[in-house]
Scaffold this active site. Structure first.
Site, PDB file in Angstrom:
ATOM      1  N   TRP A 178       8.791  42.271  24.716  1.00  0.00           N
ATOM      2  CA  TRP A 178       9.663  41.232  25.267  1.00  0.00           C
ATOM      3  C   TRP A 178       9.718  40.129  24.214  1.00  0.00           C
ATOM      4  CZ3 TRP A 178       8.266  36.066  26.108  1.00  0.00           C
ATOM      5  CH2 TRP A 178       9.340  35.256  26.549  1.00  0.00           C
ATOM      6  N   GLU A 219      11.843  44.926  27.396  1.00  0.00           N
ATOM      7  CA  GLU A 219      11.991  44.105  28.605  1.00  0.00           C
ATOM      8  C   GLU A 219      13.084  43.061  28.405  1.00  0.00           C
ATOM      9  OE1 GLU A 219       8.355  42.053  29.592  1.00  0.00           O
ATOM     10  OE2 GLU A 219       9.225  41.034  31.335  1.00  0.00           O
ATOM     11  N   LYS A 221      15.850  39.959  29.740  1.00  0.00           N
ATOM     12  CA  LYS A 221      15.729  38.719  30.513  1.00  0.00           C
ATOM     13  C   LYS A 221      17.086  38.063  30.612  1.00  0.00           C
ATOM     14  CE  LYS A 221      12.778  34.690  30.835  1.00  0.00           C
ATOM     15  NZ  LYS A 221      11.440  34.188  30.563  1.00  0.00           N
ATOM     16  N   ASP A 252      11.597  43.384  34.933  1.00  0.00           N
ATOM     17  CA  ASP A 252      10.777  42.296  35.476  1.00  0.00           C
ATOM     18  C   ASP A 252      11.654  41.647  36.545  1.00  0.00           C
ATOM     19  OD1 ASP A 252       9.945  39.530  35.831  1.00  0.00           O
ATOM     20  OD2 ASP A 252       8.625  39.782  34.108  1.00  0.00           O
ATOM     21  N   HIS A 255      13.693  38.458  36.062  1.00  0.00           N
ATOM     22  CA  HIS A 255      14.578  38.357  34.906  1.00  0.00           C
ATOM     23  C   HIS A 255      16.037  38.655  35.184  1.00  0.00           C
ATOM     24  CE1 HIS A 255      11.157  38.729  31.717  1.00  0.00           C
ATOM     25  NE2 HIS A 255      10.922  37.816  32.625  1.00  0.00           N
ATOM     26  N   HIS A 279       7.539  44.920  35.833  1.00  0.00           N
ATOM     27  CA  HIS A 279       6.717  43.724  35.929  1.00  0.00           C
ATOM     28  C   HIS A 279       7.024  43.153  37.299  1.00  0.00           C
ATOM     29  CE1 HIS A 279       5.701  42.451  31.518  1.00  0.00           C
ATOM     30  NE2 HIS A 279       4.999  43.486  31.947  1.00  0.00           N
ATOM     31  N   ASP A 287      12.705  32.124  36.757  1.00  0.00           N
ATOM     32  CA  ASP A 287      11.605  33.030  36.414  1.00  0.00           C
ATOM     33  C   ASP A 287      10.278  32.267  36.420  1.00  0.00           C
ATOM     34  OD1 ASP A 287      10.343  35.369  35.461  1.00  0.00           O
ATOM     35  OD2 ASP A 287      10.534  34.682  33.391  1.00  0.00           O
ATOM     36  N   ASP A 289       7.412  32.872  37.813  1.00  0.00           N
ATOM     37  CA  ASP A 289       6.165  33.638  37.791  1.00  0.00           C
ATOM     38  C   ASP A 289       5.146  33.163  38.821  1.00  0.00           C
ATOM     39  OD1 ASP A 289       6.309  35.843  35.759  1.00  0.00           O
ATOM     40  OD2 ASP A 289       7.022  34.181  34.539  1.00  0.00           O
ATOM     41  N   ASP A 319       3.107  40.675  36.658  1.00  0.00           N
ATOM     42  CA  ASP A 319       3.346  39.644  35.638  1.00  0.00           C
ATOM     43  C   ASP A 319       3.657  38.316  36.307  1.00  0.00           C
ATOM     44  OD1 ASP A 319       3.959  38.131  33.448  1.00  0.00           O
ATOM     45  OD2 ASP A 319       5.894  39.073  33.048  1.00  0.00           O
TER      46      ASP A 319
HETATM   47  C1  RNT Z   1       8.507  36.649  29.980  1.00  0.00           C
HETATM   48  C2  RNT Z   1       8.215  38.076  30.262  1.00  0.00           C
HETATM   49  C3  RNT Z   1       6.957  38.598  29.648  1.00  0.00           C
HETATM   50  C4  RNT Z   1       5.812  37.634  29.760  1.00  0.00           C
HETATM   51  C5  RNT Z   1       4.467  38.192  29.421  1.00  0.00           C
HETATM   52  C6  RNT Z   1       3.464  37.127  29.167  1.00  0.00           C
HETATM   53  O1  RNT Z   1       9.555  36.159  30.698  1.00  0.00           O
HETATM   54  O2  RNT Z   1       8.186  38.295  31.646  1.00  0.00           O
HETATM   55  O3  RNT Z   1       6.664  39.841  30.195  1.00  0.00           O
HETATM   56  O4  RNT Z   1       5.724  37.103  31.049  1.00  0.00           O
HETATM   57  O5  RNT Z   1       4.583  39.076  28.397  1.00  0.00           O
HETATM   58 ZN    ZN Z   2       7.559  40.217  32.294  1.00  0.00          ZN
END
Ligand code: RNT
Ligand code: ZN
Length: 414
Positions: A178, A219, A221, A252, A255, A279, A287, A289, A319
């Site tokens: 990513w 990955e 986004k 993810d 994303h 993820h 995003d 998290d 994640d």
């Molecule tokens: C970032 C991505 C990525 C990170 C990690 C730390 O938006 O989701 O995967 O969160 O690699």
């Molecule tokens: Zn991620």
């Protein structure tokens, strides 16, 4: 309670014993970076960059490998099921400072020893952020060849490490790339960065490894903080890239645009690719998290894996990074919740529901789907925890004790 629940599910043609056994065998990769706010072990580690952010300053964060290992062990002891560990390249264990483009398998052998002892497989990630060479916000798609070459060398080095893990641990290591690359404001050139990214990736993946050792994923986004207008590694870009290069994509669920659902994307990918990676996270308006909860979209993601018998094709990782609460609790809540989602999905008579869909009996399909929601899931979950020898609803008391005995003393000595 369990015996009664078992009977209730039986009436719907669901075997709770089978579900419990199956749930215990599906690996979920725990992200090491929840333990220290994505800081890593590099000396003089700078602030987190790349448009991602950990907010909060809860005391007791892990400051080195021993603390991270201790915290991970505490978390693992409270999580049922088969676990893996997901590492980032800035968690190398070395005495001397090693540049990101010079990391080698030997810098990660202590992790391998640690994981092997616990029967845990390792997954791995390139780390093209929180570093001066990523200071412009661009890495593999940068117009500066020096910058691109540095991160190409880095990704080649991290793939080598992942392949090494895969060879030594007897299961392939998932290697995820990513990158944070993007632009804050309206671009004058959208194609250039993407062509450069394509060429950088081609160079990285020109090194071939056995698929038994490494599974390569990219990955995408939609945007990051400070790069709101353009992302080089968009979903469309990586879908085309992965399909044409024989690698895979990682979804993810933080994303995408807020109304886009990863649960709906899984089957689209399963129809085309033989594998995909996840993820699992929780985005709150962006995003962000946040810790994974046992909520509808998470349940739906698990259903898509189970009802398509894709538990060997969908590689599950978590994640998220929340520094405003006890970090071990964050790990445990999110991981237990995904386990719950898997068990929940395993307790659904998917075959019968599919038949109703295919025969056009949408009334009964809706009725059944709604009735299933109030079956005594909690009793089966408790039984699963007991069989896994993992604490039930009282698990948090153990974390509170650990916070008092271990985490708080760390805070005092910092
Ligand atoms: C970032 C991505 C990525 C990170 C990690 C730390 O938006 O989701 O995967 O969160 O690699
Ligand atoms: Zn991620």
């Amino acid at each position: 309670m369990y015996e009664k629940a078992k009977e209730s599910y039986k009436k719907w043609g669901v075997d709770t014993e089978k579900a419990i056994k199956k749930c215990a065998a599906i690996p979920v990769s725990l992200h090491c970076w929840q333990g220290d706010d994505v800081t890593g072990f590099e000396k003089d580690a700078g602030p987190l960059s790349g448009g991602i952010q950990t907010t909060g300053n809860y005391p007791g964060k892990a400051r080195n490998k021993d603390e991270l290992w201790a915290d991970l062990e505490m978390a693992y002891s409270l999580i049922p099921g088969k676990k893996r560990i997901n590492l980032h390249a800035h968690y190398a264990i070395t005495d001397e400072a090693v540049e990101r483009d010079a990391v080698e398998p030997k810098h990660f052998t202590p992790w391998l020893t640690w994981a092997k002892k616990r029967g845990i497989g390792i997954d791995f990630n390139a780390t093209p952020f929180s570093h001066p060479m990523a200071g412009s916000g661009l890495t593999l798609s940068s117009p500066d060849k020096k910058v691109r070459d540095f991160w190409i060398r880095h990704c080649k080095a991290t793939r080598k490490i992942a392949a090494y893990f895969g060879e030594k641990q007897g299961s392939p290591s998932l290697h995820d790339i990513w990158i944070p690359d993007g632009l804050k404001d309206v671009p004058a050139d959208r194609l250039g960065p993407r062509e450069r990214l394509r060429d950088s990736l081609d160079e990285i993946y020109s090194v071939k490894y056995s698929k038994d050792h490494i599974i390569d994923v990219v990955e995408s986004k939609v945007f990051g903080i400070g790069v709101e207008s353009y992302t080089s590694g968009s979903s469309d870009f990586y879908l085309g890239y992965a399909a044409s290069r024989g690698i895979y994509v990682l979804l993810d669920n933080g994303h995408y645009h807020p109304t886009e659902l990863v649960s709906d994307k899984i089957s689209s990918l399963l129809a085309i690719f033989d594998k995909l990676a996840l993820h699992v996270t929780r985005s709150v308006r962006w995003d962000s998290d946040h810790v994974v909860l046992f909520e509808d979209e998470v349940k739906e993601i698990a259903k898509e894996i189970i009802r398509n018998k894709a538990e060997n094709r969908v590689l599950i990782g978590l994640d998220y990074f929340d520094a405003s609460i006890n970090r071990i609790a964050a790990w445990v809540v999110g991981a237990r919740n995904f386990q719950k989602a898997l068990l929940n999905a395993l307790l659904i008579p998917h075959g019968d529901l599919k038949k109703l869909q295919d025969s056009g009996n949408y009334s009964k399909l809706m009725v059944m789907q709604e009735e299933l929601k109030t079956l005594p899931f909690g009793a089966v979950w408790d039984e699963y925890l007991a069989r896994q020898k993992v604490s039930g609803a009282d698990w948090f008391a153990k974390v509170e004790k650990y916070e008092k005995d271990v985490l708080r003393t760390r805070a005092e000595t910092t």
